[in-house]
Design a protein around this motif. Structure first.
Motif, PDB file in Angstrom:
ATOM      1  N   LYS A 132       0.850  -1.279   0.057  1.00 63.31           N
ATOM      2  CA  LYS A 132      -0.080   0.137   0.120  1.00 63.31           C
ATOM      3  C   LYS A 132       0.672   1.451   0.227  1.00 63.31           C
ATOM      4  CE  LYS A 132      -3.252   0.172   3.030  1.00 63.31           C
ATOM      5  NZ  LYS A 132      -3.873  -0.286   4.230  1.00 63.31           N
ATOM      6  N   ILE A 133       1.890   1.315   0.874  1.00 64.66           N
ATOM      7  CA  ILE A 133       2.750   2.281   1.135  1.00 64.66           C
ATOM      8  C   ILE A 133       3.572   2.552  -0.190  1.00 64.66           C
ATOM      9  CG2 ILE A 133       4.970   3.354   2.047  1.00 64.66           C
ATOM     10  CD1 ILE A 133       3.766   1.669   4.624  1.00 64.66           C
ATOM     11  N   LYS A 134       4.123   1.455  -0.932  1.00 64.89           N
ATOM     12  CA  LYS A 134       4.752   1.569  -2.325  1.00 64.89           C
ATOM     13  C   LYS A 134       4.029   2.201  -3.494  1.00 64.89           C
ATOM     14  CE  LYS A 134       7.911  -0.990  -4.972  1.00 64.89           C
ATOM     15  NZ  LYS A 134       8.684  -2.491  -5.377  1.00 64.89           N
ATOM     16  N   LEU A 135       2.930   1.650  -3.591  1.00 62.96           N
ATOM     17  CA  LEU A 135       2.023   1.924  -4.602  1.00 62.96           C
ATOM     18  C   LEU A 135       1.503   3.443  -4.610  1.00 62.96           C
ATOM     19  CD1 LEU A 135      -0.293  -1.211  -5.188  1.00 62.96           C
ATOM     20  CD2 LEU A 135       1.406  -0.410  -6.640  1.00 62.96           C
ATOM     21  N   LEU A 136       1.470   3.953  -3.513  1.00 67.27           N
ATOM     22  CA  LEU A 136       0.917   5.304  -3.348  1.00 67.27           C
ATOM     23  C   LEU A 136       2.201   6.291  -3.952  1.00 67.27           C
ATOM     24  CD1 LEU A 136      -0.482   5.849   0.158  1.00 67.27           C
ATOM     25  CD2 LEU A 136      -1.576   6.389  -2.020  1.00 67.27           C
ATOM     26  N   ARG A 137       3.560   5.953  -3.943  1.00 70.38           N
ATOM     27  CA  ARG A 137       4.410   6.486  -4.578  1.00 70.38           C
ATOM     28  C   ARG A 137       4.677   8.030  -4.020  1.00 70.38           C
ATOM     29  NH1 ARG A 137       3.628   4.604 -10.844  1.00 70.38           N
ATOM     30  NH2 ARG A 137       3.789   2.241 -10.446  1.00 70.38           N
ATOM     31  N   GLU A 196       8.126   8.297   4.525  1.00 68.44           N
ATOM     32  CA  GLU A 196       7.912   8.313   5.975  1.00 68.44           C
ATOM     33  C   GLU A 196       6.665   9.139   6.309  1.00 68.44           C
ATOM     34  OE1 GLU A 196       9.972  11.215   9.745  1.00 68.44           O
ATOM     35  OE2 GLU A 196      10.808  11.022   7.753  1.00 68.44           O
ATOM     36  N   ALA A 197       6.055   9.864   5.362  1.00 68.60           N
ATOM     37  CA  ALA A 197       4.976  10.425   5.715  1.00 68.60           C
ATOM     38  C   ALA A 197       3.682   9.456   5.541  1.00 68.60           C
ATOM     39  CB  ALA A 197       4.575  11.815   5.033  1.00 68.60           C
ATOM     40  N   THR A 198       3.973   8.782   4.607  1.00 71.91           N
ATOM     41  CA  THR A 198       2.860   7.900   3.876  1.00 71.91           C
ATOM     42  C   THR A 198       2.824   6.801   5.046  1.00 71.91           C
ATOM     43  OG1 THR A 198       3.367   8.273   1.695  1.00 71.91           O
ATOM     44  CG2 THR A 198       2.136   6.487   2.119  1.00 71.91           C
ATOM     45  N   ALA A 199       4.168   6.185   5.473  1.00 71.08           N
ATOM     46  CA  ALA A 199       4.025   5.041   6.513  1.00 71.08           C
ATOM     47  C   ALA A 199       3.477   5.487   7.732  1.00 71.08           C
ATOM     48  CB  ALA A 199       5.406   4.786   6.663  1.00 71.08           C
ATOM     49  N   THR A 200       3.582   6.756   8.071  1.00 71.36           N
ATOM     50  CA  THR A 200       3.119   7.212   9.604  1.00 71.36           C
ATOM     51  C   THR A 200       1.680   7.327   9.417  1.00 71.36           C
ATOM     52  OG1 THR A 200       4.925   8.674   9.791  1.00 71.36           O
ATOM     53  CG2 THR A 200       3.020   9.064  11.103  1.00 71.36           C
ATOM     54  N   ALA A 201       0.999   8.009   8.287  1.00 72.40           N
ATOM     55  CA  ALA A 201      -0.499   7.805   8.048  1.00 72.40           C
ATOM     56  C   ALA A 201      -0.934   6.548   7.961  1.00 72.40           C
ATOM     57  CB  ALA A 201      -0.864   8.754   6.953  1.00 72.40           C
ATOM     58  N   THR A 202      -0.122   5.602   7.096  1.00 73.33           N
ATOM     59  CA  THR A 202      -0.980   3.923   6.796  1.00 73.33           C
ATOM     60  C   THR A 202      -0.887   3.506   8.338  1.00 73.33           C
ATOM     61  OG1 THR A 202      -0.077   4.423   4.648  1.00 73.33           O
ATOM     62  CG2 THR A 202      -0.663   2.171   5.449  1.00 73.33           C
ATOM     63  N   PHE A 203       0.216   3.434   9.068  1.00 74.06           N
ATOM     64  CA  PHE A 203       0.175   2.762  10.167  1.00 74.06           C
ATOM     65  C   PHE A 203      -0.728   3.398  11.515  1.00 74.06           C
ATOM     66  CE2 PHE A 203       4.416   1.161   8.503  1.00 74.06           C
ATOM     67  CZ  PHE A 203       4.230  -0.130   8.859  1.00 74.06           C
ATOM     68  N   LEU A 204      -0.942   4.622  11.210  1.00 72.76           N
ATOM     69  CA  LEU A 204      -2.108   5.086  12.145  1.00 72.76           C
ATOM     70  C   LEU A 204      -3.445   4.576  11.836  1.00 72.76           C
ATOM     71  CD1 LEU A 204      -3.002   7.272  14.071  1.00 72.76           C
ATOM     72  CD2 LEU A 204      -3.337   9.085  12.384  1.00 72.76           C
ATOM     73  N   ASP A 205      -3.501   4.742  10.463  1.00 70.19           N
ATOM     74  CA  ASP A 205      -4.957   4.143  10.113  1.00 70.19           C
ATOM     75  C   ASP A 205      -5.134   2.535  10.488  1.00 70.19           C
ATOM     76  OD1 ASP A 205      -7.274   3.867   8.596  1.00 70.19           O
ATOM     77  OD2 ASP A 205      -6.231   2.993   6.921  1.00 70.19           O
ATOM     78  N   ASN A 206      -3.884   1.761  10.329  1.00 72.16           N
ATOM     79  CA  ASN A 206      -4.086   0.541  10.370  1.00 72.16           C
ATOM     80  C   ASN A 206      -3.882   0.062  11.894  1.00 72.16           C
ATOM     81  OD1 ASN A 206      -3.981  -0.092   7.783  1.00 72.16           O
ATOM     82  ND2 ASN A 206      -1.661  -0.446   7.769  1.00 72.16           N
ATOM     83  N   GLY A 207      -3.218   0.962  12.910  1.00 71.33           N
ATOM     84  CA  GLY A 207      -3.115   0.962  14.231  1.00 71.33           C
ATOM     85  C   GLY A 207      -4.406   1.096  15.009  1.00 71.33           C
ATOM     86  N   VAL A 208      -5.336   1.927  14.558  1.00 68.95           N
ATOM     87  CA  VAL A 208      -6.608   2.367  14.975  1.00 68.95           C
ATOM     88  C   VAL A 208      -7.735   1.239  14.613  1.00 68.95           C
ATOM     89  CG1 VAL A 208      -8.441   3.873  15.253  1.00 68.95           C
ATOM     90  CG2 VAL A 208      -6.032   4.757  15.261  1.00 68.95           C
TER      91      VAL A 208
END
Length: 339
Positions: free
Chosen positions: A107-112, A116-128
């Motif tokens: 998911k992070i890679k396909l956003l291109r 760092e910003a993409t991972a933080t947002a994605t892991f925030l979403d996944n974590g919650v």
């Protein structure tokens, strides 16, 4: 030249993912038994469309939470692209042995976009999301204890565990950072990276509680939609609806799903888990197969859409590459005029 090579690698990688995914998709259909799937789903002509509709609502809510988290990091993407990326990554995670280990980084890679910003947002979403999932899972464990025990001791024990998990997950001090500090130089780099992401998420929760709260309630709605799928199947089978039974079935099947994520399409695991959940709830185990097959049909449908999106993106990338090469070879690139 480097840009061209990079685009070629991306196109080849997308095509390879498509071929692997289609092969795995066909393998799952063959081994699950098309005739068995059709036979079981005849009894769920009403339930299946409702489950698919609930799944669409959940997909839209998950996309909204991901978009909210990304916008907080200054990243803005269209809903169609986010849906395509989510379905593509889920398809590869669902159909391969890698599960979330493949789907989340994909998911992070396909956003291109900046990692760092993409991972933080994605892991925030996944974590919650996984936090709300854990709440429903624990509620299912409590429900199973209530069904199986005539006394309140078992339910009390599960309730105590429930409170401990909530306190542990709600604490502000990062857990991974503490472990990394204890390990010192022996802490691997990937673990340190995970600790930094966790710290960023917890800091964000302290700085922007409204943001995290909004994501939490949207994710909780997603969990309720999943629970509703069980209720819909029970209703379609003309079985009595009891909240304890619904939560018990959802909790047990969810536990099996988490433990068997490495099995391609969780083939056999979903069926066994659903049948065991129905048996634990005092319902005929054979009826549990209908729930598993309904959800498998849903998951395979989304996987097919995800693979189609990967194929479409691959063709689009190849077309753009061909157009750029033709433009370059034909001298169509703008050049500075001499004055």
């Amino acid at each position: 030249m480097n840009g061209k090579e990079s685009k070629r690698h991306i196109a080849r990688g997308s095509l390879l993912l498509t071929l692997i995914g289609v092969t795995l998709f066909a393998w799952v259909i063959v081994h699950a038994g098309p005739s068995a799937i059709v036979h079981q789903l005849k009894a769920l002509r009403i339930a299946l469309p409702i489950v698919l509709a609930l799944s669409v609502c959940r997909l839209l809510l998950q996309t909204l939470t991901w978009s909210i988290a990304l916008k907080n990091e200054g990243l803005d993407f269209g809903a169609v692209k986010l849906i395509g990326i989510r379905l593509a990554s889920q398809a590869m995670g669902y159909l391969t042995v890698f599960g979330p280990v493949l789907s989340e980084p994909m998911k992070i890679k396909l956003l291109r976009s900046p990692v760092e910003a993409t991972a933080t947002a994605t892991f925030l979403d996944n974590g919650v999301y996984w936090f709300t999932s854990a709440l429903v899972g624990i509620a299912g464990c409590v429900s199973i204890s209530l069904l199986k025990s005539q006394r309140g001791s078992s339910a009390l024990a599960f309730s105590a565990i429930f409170v401990l998990v909530i306190v542990f997950m709600a604490r502000r001090k990062p857990v991974l950072a503490s472990v990394a500090g204890a390990l010192g130089k022996r802490s691997p780099s990937w673990f340190n990276r995970g600790a930094k992401i966790e710290s960023a998420i917890r800091e964000l929760r302290a700085e922007k509680p409204k943001l995290v709260g909004r994501i939490f309630w949207l994710d909780l709605a997603c969990q309720l939609l999943l629970v509703s799928e069980v209720a819909v199947v029970l209703w379609s089978l003309r079985l009595p609806l009891h909240l304890i039974n619904v939560l018990a079935i959802e909790g047990l099947t969810r536990g099996v799903k988490m433990m068997t994520g490495f099995v391609p399409a969780r083939l056999g695991a979903d069926e066994g888990g659903a049948m065991s959940a129905f048996a634990a709830s005092g319902i005929s185990p054979a009826l549990g197969l209908t729930l598993a097959l309904t959800r498998r049909t849903r998951d395979l449908s989304w996987a097919l859409v995800g693979l189609a999106w990967i194929a479409w993106r691959s063709q689009l990338s190849k077309k753009n590459q061909s157009d750029n090469e033709a433009l370059f070879e034909g001298g169509g690139l703008p050049c500075k005029s001499s004055s």
